[in-house]
Design an enzyme around this catalytic site. Structure first.
Site, PDB file in Angstrom:
ATOM      1  N   GLU A  61     113.341 108.862  11.843  1.00 12.12           N
ATOM      2  CA  GLU A  61     113.344 110.260  12.319  1.00 12.12           C
ATOM      3  C   GLU A  61     114.336 110.385  13.474  1.00 12.12           C
ATOM      4  O   GLU A  61     114.019 110.923  14.535  1.00 12.12           O
ATOM      5  CB  GLU A  61     111.927 110.651  12.750  1.00 12.12           C
ATOM      6  CG  GLU A  61     110.871 110.274  11.709  1.00 12.12           C
ATOM      7  CD  GLU A  61     109.438 110.631  12.095  1.00 12.12           C
ATOM      8  OE1 GLU A  61     109.075 110.421  13.261  1.00 12.12           O
ATOM      9  OE2 GLU A  61     108.703 111.144  11.230  1.00 12.12           O
ATOM     10  N   CYS A 107     101.943 116.026  13.657  1.00 10.87           N
ATOM     11  CA  CYS A 107     102.384 116.296  15.020  1.00 10.87           C
ATOM     12  C   CYS A 107     102.924 117.712  15.169  1.00 10.87           C
ATOM     13  O   CYS A 107     102.755 118.349  16.204  1.00 10.87           O
ATOM     14  CB  CYS A 107     103.439 115.282  15.444  1.00 10.87           C
ATOM     15  SG  CYS A 107     104.810 115.136  14.298  1.00 10.87           S
TER      16      CYS A 107
END
Lengths: 651, 651
Positions: free
Chosen positions: B319, B415
């Site tokens: 990421e 998240c």
């Protein structure tokens, strides 16, 4: 279709290559690649990843102590190397090489188990694990490669030792697999044994090998899934935890019975090896349903899932096909082995139906992706053959981590280098085929052919300066007159072929059937065909559904696809635009990487206005700067250090 | 820099949002997102991946039996939800919501261990494993989020229970970590506790929290590597075997001491959370060296590694950031949380130095990537926000498997949804800041501000129809005259701002310092500023080093980046080309997804000539077909079913 007719394609007695382009490649295989690979297989190449293959074989043979190392399919590298050696020995005696091969065969024979089983991984590491993980563990794949080697070595040398080892192994496999109770109704995750068993059948004429091959083909994809059952029996244990081989059925083309498959799916090498095996069975049995499956799968590849370089496999995950028209240039997988497999499939389809489209693809894959897979000095190899490379991104963006901007010395998974070697060493098998009284010329590679048509010896030569020049000369070298047809392929890249026979022009168009110009006549000794295939530089476009190439062109001349490289054009190749109407100049540069025909064109580059620190801004399109753009053949890229490369250029 | 001056930015007493665009978002957070997420945290959303977060907390509190489930950092979802709830309660009383929150806080307090430790994963699953895997296991990250929640809840409600839990936890952490012998000289793999400890320090005024934050910042990246030592001590045991967290130091920005870092590397969310913490420490300490590091890292992002939508993170692997100018549109990671973190970083940099470039990026990320992260009904979320989508490829080509063409209900790693909620619920904190006697207006979001300047109450309102129209009205609503400066941001997208004060034009240019027009005067009750920010449709280009956008433009109008969607333009968006000189017509469509300003332009499409079965052919470029191209705001894409989308269009 009459199987007997088809088998006539096997009548070729001799085809020696003497070609300005390919002879040097074949010498490279003989003088550099095969000796280098022997060192690599013996773990003697400094700086390269060790292979362990020979060592494993010696351990299995009881000649050394130690544990198994390398991939589960490491044996296959030895087999492919032996197969390449066989083809070399067939064209030219080489006692030293034959001695090495004989000694290796002795070791292999010693590694064979009493029941015929032969696989170093399971023999050394998991003696109780035989046939418990067909989805992942490549036992039949390795067996298939050994059979190919055994057949080739026998054909080249007349020596039966390895062939006999293979027959014992195949007999044992035939006892283990089959429809009878107590036998395994399974098939290997990686197809290969299917086509190998047909080769074995053709040499030793034992029908059971053909039946076993057919069994493997027919069993695949049946419900309930063999791989799911097998996985359950193993209590979920997997060999490659990072992959999904045991559960993703399409990965190994086991998602449907092969006759129902309509699109090329999964691991690209597995797919084309399987299609080759299917075509072999069609050739032997005339199975129409299976032929239709082959035709559909061929179309799926070449009409929707193939790069312009003849490469296949659009994604790194699973080394796989993805979906129609998904052909990313930079994240392509485009494995060298997959194009080799595509050539194998094309060759088999050509034997089933001599249509030039098969040979067009065969030629495309051969002149572009396959030889791109090897450096010009024969010492380094590409596994992945991208169509666009930004080396810094290959280092840092993991989307491209499978793409190497420079060729590697050897690979932990070294399937490609020996595969290139065996293909190039056997290239003479791909040039012509004979069917009834017709000799088909598929590839324009210089050499000498001898064959028999109904007992009459036929002898002719082919000469050309391919791929740089499209003039091809055929000379009938027979000592007697003979009546037969020469069927000359008219490549799809050629805008206007012409033929002279003994200096007299003929009307070509009416002779063309399925892309071959059929010249039927009574040939006199010394008769000459002059085939002229113009090779203008051609702007190629991809189907508009291909997203990555929209607004772009690629240059092709004859079978050769071109690319731009940083070495000639500086960095930021994406700044280049070619004008729609620009002219091209073609030049042969004898000093460039062993001699290459290059193309130059006038183009423009994005103006390098000052952007300061801005990443985005509102700006009119600037005046572009004129530039000269140089193209080299795609296969020759990455031979002058690390740098950017692109096949497709904005227009 | 004078830390005392900077702290004046905290003097805002009240900022209520009353804005035609944002009020509805905030209501959505209150009425849909927060209640929905409460259900999700309690595993009561049918069809969505269960969160297990509340269940874990109850198990750790001894209120339920069972084992831990979900990600190792699952606790943080609860904390982010509580933080969002706090901001909602701050703007508007909601006894029912407060009751739920109080009950949850009771559970959290019960889950806290006697020594102050609080983490359900380790308490339930690995009680002996505390602090053994800081690289991967997010203990301090979860602690940080809980501290942010504790501070926010205290500020909103005056209730200290959660704050006290947090202080006990922070005291315990402070005893475990530090430079003294016996303490751990380590730091969390995922930064978050650093900025949280500064928040805690600001509220409870305990210097040790600031010191601990500074310790974590300073310790990171020192040699020998803490993560390598820790990994050795764990005998190589890793929590996320498919990732490389424990060994790839740049993944968690631990490759160099933070003061020596010059480019944004690794996991994008971690990076911007860390930079935010660094900026917080600068604000408290005036540390010049750390400020310069913040400035360098800011520049690295916004000048070389940020998408035009304010998204960051160019690759799925880790990421992460990749390399300069590597901004692929289709395989982008562009995580919603990363843009939220970028906003946090920008806000802190604005407080350090009020330069409009920070607010420009803050606004860009907010109006584009952040709200793109949520569906217009508040029920579905994007984790990844690509700039180009071909849905079929997302399904079948694993290069894009992280890209979802439709928003998801909830994620195993959830998240982003609570992060959006807490940002939108606290949006009032991002609009203005106060420094000395200057009120900076960073965002043009309607509402009402009350603050004090040297004890004098200041009160004014802001009104606009942003982002659809750039006319902004400020009205001084104070009851007494006051002397202060209004510093109005002149956005970088605006080609020619103008200001009227009580109807009289002023010369703007001389007042502009660092991108803010400074209007210093003695304000009379009822004084009005009319700021006019023209918003023409603008063709944006990316820096020529960005490969993926060469020859392409994106449309922007005001802060809004536009895109084309299949719903308006049909499939094959890559067929569209805009003419360099085309005109745009802008229309507000009140019925479209709650009201959107759309843009239409004349363009052309690739001609749909018949390609038959050919994948490649030699062809002249055909005559393009005129077409009308419709653009919608990027944030509103994927609200009308599954389809293609593209931000960048060929010109």
């Amino acid at each position: 279709m009459n199987p007997t007719t088809l088998n006539k394609s096997l009548q070729l007695k001799k085809l020696d290559i003497r070609d300005s382009f390919w002879t040097s490649y074949i010498r490279l295989v003989r003088d550099v690649v095969v000796p280098y690979q022997w060192e690599a297989l013996n773990d003697r190449v400094e700086g390269a990843a060790p292979s362990y293959a020979i060592r494993n074989m010696k351990i299995a043979a009881g000649l050394e102590q130690g544990s198994f190392n390398g991939m589960v399919f490491q044996d296959s590298d030895i087999a492919k190397w032996l197969e390449a050696v066989s083809y070399l020995l067939e064209s030219e005696a080489n006692p030293e090489l034959e001695r090495i091969a004989d000694e290796l065969i002795d070791v292999i024979a010693q590694a064979q188990q009493k029941d015929g089983y032969l696989n170093t991984y399971f023999t050394i590491k998991e003696p109780d694990g035989r046939w418990t993980n067909l989805a992942e563990c490549h036992e039949l794949y390795c067996a298939g490669h050994l059979i190919e080697a055994g057949v080739a070595y026998y054909q080249a040398t007349g020596k039966r030792k390895l062939l006999d080892v293979c027959c014992r192994m195949a007999d044992y496999i035939d006892s283990v697999f089959g429809p009878k109770p107590g036998q395994i109704q399974g098939y290997d995750g990686h197809q290969e044994v299917e086509l190998a068993l047909v080769k074995l059948y053709r040499v030793v004429k034992n029908e059971k090998y053909l039946s076993l091959s057919k069994f493997f083909i027919d069993e695949r994809g049946k419900e309930p899934s063999f791989y799911e059952q097998e996985l359950k029996q193993r209590e979920g244990k997997v060999h490659f935890p990072f992959l999904d081989m045991a559960q993703d059925l399409s990965y190994s083309q086991a998602h449907l019975p092969v006759r129902l498959q309509t699109s090329a799916e999964g691991h690209a090498v597995r797919a084309v090896y399987m299609y080759s095996g299917m075509a072999d069975i069609v050739a032997e049995t005339g199975d129409q349903q299976l032929l239709e499956a082959c035709q559909r799968l061929w179309s799926s590849i070449v009409e929707k899932r193939m790069y312009i370089t003849g490469a296949i496999g659009s994604m790194s995950h699973g080394e796989s096909f993805s979906l129609d028209y998904d052909l990313p240039n930079d994240s392509a997988y485009a494995e060298t082995c997959a194009s080799i497999g595509l050539i194998m499939f094309a060759q088999r389809m050509l034997l089933l139906e001599p249509r030039s489209e098969y040979a067009d693809v065969l030629e495309k894959a051969l002149y572009n992706t396959v030889i791109s897979g090897m450096s010009r000095d024969g010492k380094r190899f590409f596994y992945v053959n991208p169509l666009e490379v930004w080396p810094d991104a290959c280092d840092k963006n993991h989307t491209f981590s499978h793409v190497k901007p420079v060729r590697q010395e050897w690979f932990g998974c070294a399937c490609c280098p020996p595969n290139i070697a065996r293909l190039l060493a056997s290239l003479n098998r791909y040039i012509v085929s004979v069917q009834d009284r017709t000799i088909y010329t598929h590839l324009y590679i210089g050499g000498e052919l001898e064959c028999e048509l109904d007992g009459q010896p036929i002898h002719f030569t082919q000469q050309s300066n391919f791929p740089w020049d499209g003039d091809v000369l055929f000379k009938y070298e027979g000592e007697q007159i003979a009546h037969f047809t020469m069927a000359l392929r008219i490549p799809n890249w050629c805008p206007g072929a012409s033929v002279l026979i003994n200096g007299h022009s003929i009307s070509l168009e009416p002779t063309i059937v399925n892309g071959y110009a059929h010249i039927a006549r009574t040939w006199q000794p010394g008769d000459v065909i002059e085939l002229s295939l113009p090779m203008p530089v051609t702007r190629m476009r991809a189907h508009p559904s291909v997203r990555e190439t929209v607004g772009k062109i690629a240059l092709q001349r004859g079978p050769i696809v071109y690319c731009v490289e940083e070495a000639d054009n500086g960095a930021n190749l994406h700044h280049i635009t070619l004008d729609g109407g620009c002219e091209f100049s073609v030049e042969f540069e004898p000093e460039l990487l062993g001699g290459l025909q290059t193309i130059t064109a006038k183009g423009v580059k994005i103006p390098s206005t000052d952007w300061g620190n801005q990443l985005y801004k509102s700006e009119k399109r600037g005046q572009s700067l004129p530039t000269t753009v140089k193209f080299i053949p795609y296969f020759a890229w990455a031979n002058r250090g690390r740098g950017e490369m692109a096949v497709w250029v904005r227009e």
